[in-house]
Write a protein that holds these residues in place. Structure first.
Motif, PDB file in Angstrom:
ATOM      1  N   LEU A 105      -7.745 -95.867   0.817  1.00  0.00           N
ATOM      2  CA  LEU A 105      -6.947 -94.593   0.714  1.00  0.00           C
ATOM      3  C   LEU A 105      -6.377 -94.156   1.870  1.00  0.00           C
ATOM      4  O   LEU A 105      -5.391 -93.679   1.821  1.00  0.00           O
ATOM      5  N   TYR A 106      -7.056 -94.676   2.977  1.00  0.00           N
ATOM      6  CA  TYR A 106      -6.485 -94.185   4.356  1.00  0.00           C
ATOM      7  C   TYR A 106      -5.085 -95.128   4.271  1.00  0.00           C
ATOM      8  O   TYR A 106      -4.194 -94.443   5.005  1.00  0.00           O
ATOM      9  N   PHE A 115      -6.208 -87.498   6.964  1.00  0.00           N
ATOM     10  CA  PHE A 115      -7.256 -88.065   6.132  1.00  0.00           C
ATOM     11  C   PHE A 115      -8.416 -87.577   5.972  1.00  0.00           C
ATOM     12  O   PHE A 115      -9.020 -87.174   4.887  1.00  0.00           O
ATOM     13  N   LEU A 116      -9.078 -87.383   7.264  1.00  0.00           N
ATOM     14  CA  LEU A 116     -10.299 -86.670   6.983  1.00  0.00           C
ATOM     15  C   LEU A 116     -10.618 -85.355   6.608  1.00  0.00           C
ATOM     16  O   LEU A 116     -11.346 -85.017   5.874  1.00  0.00           O
ATOM     17  N   ALA A 117      -9.325 -84.728   6.856  1.00  0.00           N
ATOM     18  CA  ALA A 117      -9.312 -83.266   6.395  1.00  0.00           C
ATOM     19  C   ALA A 117      -9.187 -83.192   4.894  1.00  0.00           C
ATOM     20  O   ALA A 117      -9.662 -82.075   4.129  1.00  0.00           O
ATOM     21  N   LEU A 118      -8.740 -84.137   4.264  1.00  0.00           N
ATOM     22  CA  LEU A 118      -8.931 -84.287   2.498  1.00  0.00           C
ATOM     23  C   LEU A 118     -10.138 -84.345   2.122  1.00  0.00           C
ATOM     24  O   LEU A 118     -10.418 -84.504   1.075  1.00  0.00           O
ATOM     25  N   LEU A 119     -11.225 -84.822   2.872  1.00  0.00           N
ATOM     26  CA  LEU A 119     -12.637 -85.221   2.430  1.00  0.00           C
ATOM     27  C   LEU A 119     -13.609 -83.964   2.155  1.00  0.00           C
ATOM     28  O   LEU A 119     -13.629 -83.123   2.775  1.00  0.00           O
ATOM     29  N   LEU A 167      -4.713-100.856  -6.852  1.00  0.00           N
ATOM     30  CA  LEU A 167      -5.340-100.747  -7.962  1.00  0.00           C
ATOM     31  C   LEU A 167      -5.838 -99.299  -8.240  1.00  0.00           C
ATOM     32  O   LEU A 167      -5.834 -98.452  -9.188  1.00  0.00           O
ATOM     33  N   ILE A 168      -6.246 -98.747  -7.061  1.00  0.00           N
ATOM     34  CA  ILE A 168      -6.654 -97.109  -7.190  1.00  0.00           C
ATOM     35  C   ILE A 168      -5.494 -96.495  -7.239  1.00  0.00           C
ATOM     36  O   ILE A 168      -5.318 -95.148  -8.377  1.00  0.00           O
ATOM     37  N   MET A 169      -4.302 -96.708  -6.692  1.00  0.00           N
ATOM     38  CA  MET A 169      -2.973 -95.995  -7.204  1.00  0.00           C
ATOM     39  C   MET A 169      -2.623 -96.166  -8.451  1.00  0.00           C
ATOM     40  O   MET A 169      -2.048 -95.134  -9.178  1.00  0.00           O
TER      41      MET A 169
END
Length: 484
Positions: free
Chosen positions: A31-32, A84-88, A416-418
């Motif tokens: 994801l990152y 990215f960390l801010a999205l968690l 695959l995640i996308m």
């Protein structure tokens, strides 16, 4: 050539088992990388959910450490990591109880794509599905992602599918097999169905045989107790190799549509003949120096579970009548390599000397490492001295062929995640596909258990048991060398 990165819609991705090994090694780093590549939108959020008691800040610290461990330094950017960390976010949750579910319900947004990644053991799939339904968290367009194993046999696969189907429709269930996310696997479909060159030759009239190899250098190590309950047949053949076999053998679908593709794959599985006992070889790796044997890794000196399996398979349809498919996979082999080799027949008549008889066209599709394709063709050796023939490869290694400006080939999990977020199920297994694969696999396992067969030992670092070599030699063929 410059690749295009197309952002996906805003989404909430909830990772059950968000503190586990798979999440830290594959899902979160993947994801990152998608965020760093510009594919994740500003409105994306990733929510970890697991038993461990921590807050969102603690989870971000854990994920930062995972990225520093599992993302190469050259791929890390401090600003991108902070973004990215801010999205968690994080929610402590009890998969079998009620704790944490109201808190998760308050976090998940109803107006964006919802994806629920079940990065947990299959025994928890039904519990998670039931609680998502009970607490009205998952909307009608929600998607769930489930990891293998998809059951241990046909009966358990049916039960697992039924437990998911109680709360989700089939088009909401994404059974992930990371092999199908590899760039080369998808290019196999492009090569077959996007080029007139190959499809007219893709049949028993022109192809002598096909080899599918998935070789690993690692043993079962700390997974010995778990692996000893599955073995290579359940762990690799029933899913990974079966999917590769389907893609190489299936008929052209009417369109590039998830169900059209999976309908054709299902036809291949249902056309598989039962495998004769003398067409299967099972093995266990032996000790090498200080490296333990399979039985030592498994903690069972009498284990009859295979770490290697090779087999000769036939597909009963017009396209593949009498064309053998040779499958093999194993642990602790000489190199880490995954390859599909399409071996074409010799020319019906050679106008050259007998030396031409050993030259065959071979299309080799490398899944790992160095994803790409080679086509072996026969040419005249340059220079004077007569018509001397040699075989040379036409090489299509992606990194070389597409040039330095193309984006690095994404990891299978990234792609695959996308696809889950896009709602594209083409590269995911359907429930009836899984059950058909187990229906073919179960009798093979039951057969060698009833016969009391003991796997053949093979040297660690070798190409496998000698009996596997004889499986090919009896047909006057040879396995391709396992190369790194």
């Amino acid at each position: 050539m410059v690749s295009r990165v197309i952002p996906v819609e805003p989404f909430d991705l909830i990772i059950f088992g968000g503190t586990g090994d798979l999440a830290k090694r594959k899902i979160l780093p993947g994801l990152y990388r998608r965020l760093a590549a510009g594919q994740m939108p500003d409105g994306a959020r990733v929510i970890g959910a697991a038993r461990g008691e921590m807050d969102a800040s603690g989870y971000r610290d854990m994920v930062r450490e995972a990225l520093e461990t599992f993302v190469p330094e050259e791929d890390r950017d401090a600003d991108s990591i902070d973004t990215f960390l801010a999205l968690l976010d994080y929610v402590p949750i009890d998969a079998k109880g009620e704790a944490g579910w109201p808190e998760l319900a308050a976090l998940v947004r109803k107006d964006v794509v919802q994806a629920y990644y079940f990065s947990v053991g299959p025994s928890l799939f039904g519990d998670l599905a039931a609680r998502l339904h009970k607490h009205e968290i998952a909307g009608p367009q929600a998607r769930i992602v489930v990891e293998k194993p998809f059951g241990h046999d046909l009966e358990s696969a049916k039960a697992l599918n039924a437990s998911l189907a109680e709360h989700f429709n089939e088009d909401q269930i994404y059974r992930i097999d990371h092999y199908l996310g590899k760039e080369t696997v998808q290019n196999l479909m492009a090569v077959r169905f996007g080029n007139m060159l190959f499809e007219p030759l893709w049949n028993a009239q022109y192809i002598d045989h096909i080899q599918i190899t998935v070789a690993e250098t690692v043993g079962v190590g700390g997974r010995g107790a778990y692996y000893d309950k599955s073995g290579a047949m359940r762990d690799m053949v029933q899913n990974h190799l079966m999917q590769l076999l389907c893609l190489i053998a299936m008929e052209p679908p009417s369109r590039f549509d998830p169900d059209a593709v999976r309908d054709e794959k299902l036809k291949v599985i249902r056309a598989l003949d039962p495998v004769l006992p003398h067409h299967i070889v099972r093995g266990q790796y032996d000790a090498l120096g200080e490296e333990p044997s399979y039985r030592e890794d498994a903690g069972d000196p009498k284990s009859r579970t295979e770490s290697y399996v090779a087999m000769k398979v036939h597909i009963s349809n017009w396209r593949w009548a009498n064309t053998p498919f040779y499958l093999r996979t194993g642990k602790r082999l000489k190199a880490r390599a995954s390859e599909i080799a399409v071996v074409f027949k010799e020319t019906p008549h050679s106008i050259f000397d007998n030396e031409a008889g050993s030259n065959r066209n071979v299309l080799s599709i490398r899944l790992q490492p160095n994803e790409g394709m080679n086509l072996d063709v026969t040419i005249k050796e340059p220079g004077p001295g007569g018509m001397r023939l040699v075989t040379v490869p036409l090489d299509m290694t992606f990194a070389d062929a597409l040039g330095p400006d193309v984006e690095e080939v994404p990891d299978a999990y990234e792609r695959l995640i996308m696809d889950v977020i896009r709602g594209n199920q083409t590269l995911f297994m359907r429930g009836d596909e899984v059950e058909a694969a187990w229906a073919w696999t179960d009798p093979l396992i039951e057969g060698w258990q009833q016969r009391g067969e003991v796997p053949k030992t093979y040297d660690a670092g070798s190409a496998g048991p000698e009996d596997a070599m004889m499986l090919m030699h009896r047909d006057h063929r040879r396995w391709r060398e396992i190369k790194p």
